[in-house]
Scaffold this motif. Structure first.
Motif, mmCIF file in Angstrom:
data_model
loop_
_atom_site.group_PDB
_atom_site.id
_atom_site.type_symbol
_atom_site.label_atom_id
_atom_site.label_comp_id
_atom_site.label_asym_id
_atom_site.label_seq_id
_atom_site.Cartn_x
_atom_site.Cartn_y
_atom_site.Cartn_z
ATOM 1 N N GLN A 28 0.847 -1.193 0.000
ATOM 2 C CA GLN A 28 0.000 0.000 0.000
ATOM 3 C C GLN A 28 0.878 1.235 0.000
ATOM 4 O O GLN A 28 1.887 1.293 0.701
ATOM 5 N N SER A 30 0.028 3.979 1.321
ATOM 6 C CA SER A 30 -0.226 4.618 2.613
ATOM 7 C C SER A 30 -1.204 3.748 3.378
ATOM 8 O O SER A 30 -1.791 2.812 2.825
ATOM 9 N N ARG A 31 -1.400 4.034 4.654
ATOM 10 C CA ARG A 31 -2.378 3.291 5.444
ATOM 11 C C ARG A 31 -3.779 3.471 4.882
ATOM 12 O O ARG A 31 -4.618 2.581 4.967
ATOM 13 N N ARG A 32 -4.015 4.621 4.290
ATOM 14 C CA ARG A 32 -5.351 4.936 3.795
ATOM 15 C C ARG A 32 -5.707 4.174 2.524
ATOM 16 O O ARG A 32 -6.829 3.717 2.360
ATOM 17 N N HIS A 33 -4.758 4.072 1.602
ATOM 18 C CA HIS A 33 -5.077 3.598 0.266
ATOM 19 C C HIS A 33 -4.708 2.135 0.052
ATOM 20 O O HIS A 33 -3.542 1.746 0.168
ATOM 21 N N ALA A 34 -5.706 1.346 -0.302
ATOM 22 C CA ALA A 34 -5.535 -0.043 -0.702
ATOM 23 C C ALA A 34 -6.561 -0.309 -1.791
ATOM 24 O O ALA A 34 -7.594 0.355 -1.863
ATOM 25 N N ASP A 48 -1.138 -4.307 1.785
ATOM 26 C CA ASP A 48 -0.145 -4.897 2.676
ATOM 27 C C ASP A 48 -0.633 -6.282 3.091
ATOM 28 O O ASP A 48 -1.160 -6.492 4.184
ATOM 29 N N THR A 82 -9.430 -7.920 5.151
ATOM 30 C CA THR A 82 -8.880 -6.621 5.551
ATOM 31 C C THR A 82 -9.799 -5.826 6.463
ATOM 32 O O THR A 82 -9.355 -4.863 7.097
ATOM 33 N N ARG A 84 -12.113 -3.908 5.434
ATOM 34 C CA ARG A 84 -12.388 -2.645 4.773
ATOM 35 C C ARG A 84 -13.748 -2.693 4.081
ATOM 36 O O ARG A 84 -14.415 -3.729 4.038
ATOM 37 N N ARG A 209 -10.918 2.257 4.544
ATOM 38 C CA ARG A 209 -10.965 1.882 5.950
ATOM 39 C C ARG A 209 -12.332 2.274 6.513
ATOM 40 O O ARG A 209 -12.919 3.278 6.129
ATOM 41 N N VAL A 213 -9.778 8.333 8.739
ATOM 42 C CA VAL A 213 -8.329 8.420 8.847
ATOM 43 C C VAL A 213 -7.870 9.667 8.105
ATOM 44 O O VAL A 213 -8.488 10.092 7.135
ATOM 45 N N GLU A 217 -2.419 9.664 5.595
ATOM 46 C CA GLU A 217 -1.927 8.417 6.193
ATOM 47 C C GLU A 217 -2.177 7.227 5.299
ATOM 48 O O GLU A 217 -3.104 7.221 4.516
#
Length: 217
Positions: A28, A30-34, A48, A82, A84, A209, A213, A217
């Motif tokens: 990823q 960032s933590r935000r984008h997947a 991730d 995940t 999400r 998410r 967030v 991030e």
């Protein structure tokens, strides 16, 4: 290791992953984008997650291998693993920057409380917005730091080509490739981006998410 941004930058230049039916898994940005990005006969999963789990899950999908990453069974497995939530599958377009000034008069919005600014800041960083008579164009940094654009046209200003002018104007405001996500069923927006010189590069599904967030991030 190749990153999602490397892949996006190459796609903006017209260089795509090999059309070999494969799937590349990258971290990823960032933590935000997947999510999942599907090109012609090749997909990129930016998550991730253990690549072997991704490939094993894809092998269990009863689908054409070229479309497996966008198959509901695979996407459901991603969501369950995940925790999400899914957005819609969007067509992804990219436009090269253009020299000179925009083709219509724009006024930049400086009010941080403007509803379009507030909404965009929930999804992007470095947000800027401009108004025209009957419309708004917004840019900001989204997935992997790419510069993204969105527009809004008032109902009374529709059917006059304003959407096309706004997305064309954004190419004059940007000094780098400009990205857009458009729902495939939104024929009006699709026509506007195509007429303004944007090129389709693939399809994308973002996995958001469930808890708010910070955009960076």
């Amino acid at each position: 290791m190749e990153t999602l941004r490397d892949i996006l930058d190459a796609a903006a230049r017209g260089v795509f992953p090999p059309a070999d039916g494969g799937t590349t898994v990258v971290p990823q940005p960032s933590r935000r984008h997947a999510g999942v990005l599907s090109f012609t006969a090749h997909s990129v999963v930016f998550l991730d997650e253990d690549p072997e789990w991704v490939h094993e899950t894809l092998r269990g999908v009863d689908s054409d291998a070229l479309a497996a990453t966008m198959n509901p069974r695979f996407l459901t497995a991603l969501l369950e693993r995940t925790g999400r939530r899914a957005e819609t599958v969007d067509a992804v377009w990219v436009g090269s920057p253009l020299p000179g000034g925009p083709p219509l008069a724009l006024t930049e919005i400086t009010d941080a409380g403007h509803p379009r600014i507030r909404y965009a800041r929930g999804r992007r960083d470095d947000v800027r917005a401009w108004t025209a008579d009957g419309g708004v164009v917004v840019t900001g940094r989204g997935v992997a730091g790419r510069l993204e654009v969105s527009v809004e046209v008032a109902e009374e200003a529709r059917h006059r080509g304003l959407g096309r002018l706004l997305v064309a104007a954004a190419r004059h405001l940007a000094g780098e490739p400009l990205w857009a996500q458009v729902a495939p069923g939104n024929a009006r927006s699709t026509r506007a981006f195509q007429a303004a010189g944007y090129r389709p590069v693939g399809a994308e599904l973002l996995l958001q998410r469930k808890m708010p967030v910070c955009p960076s991030e």
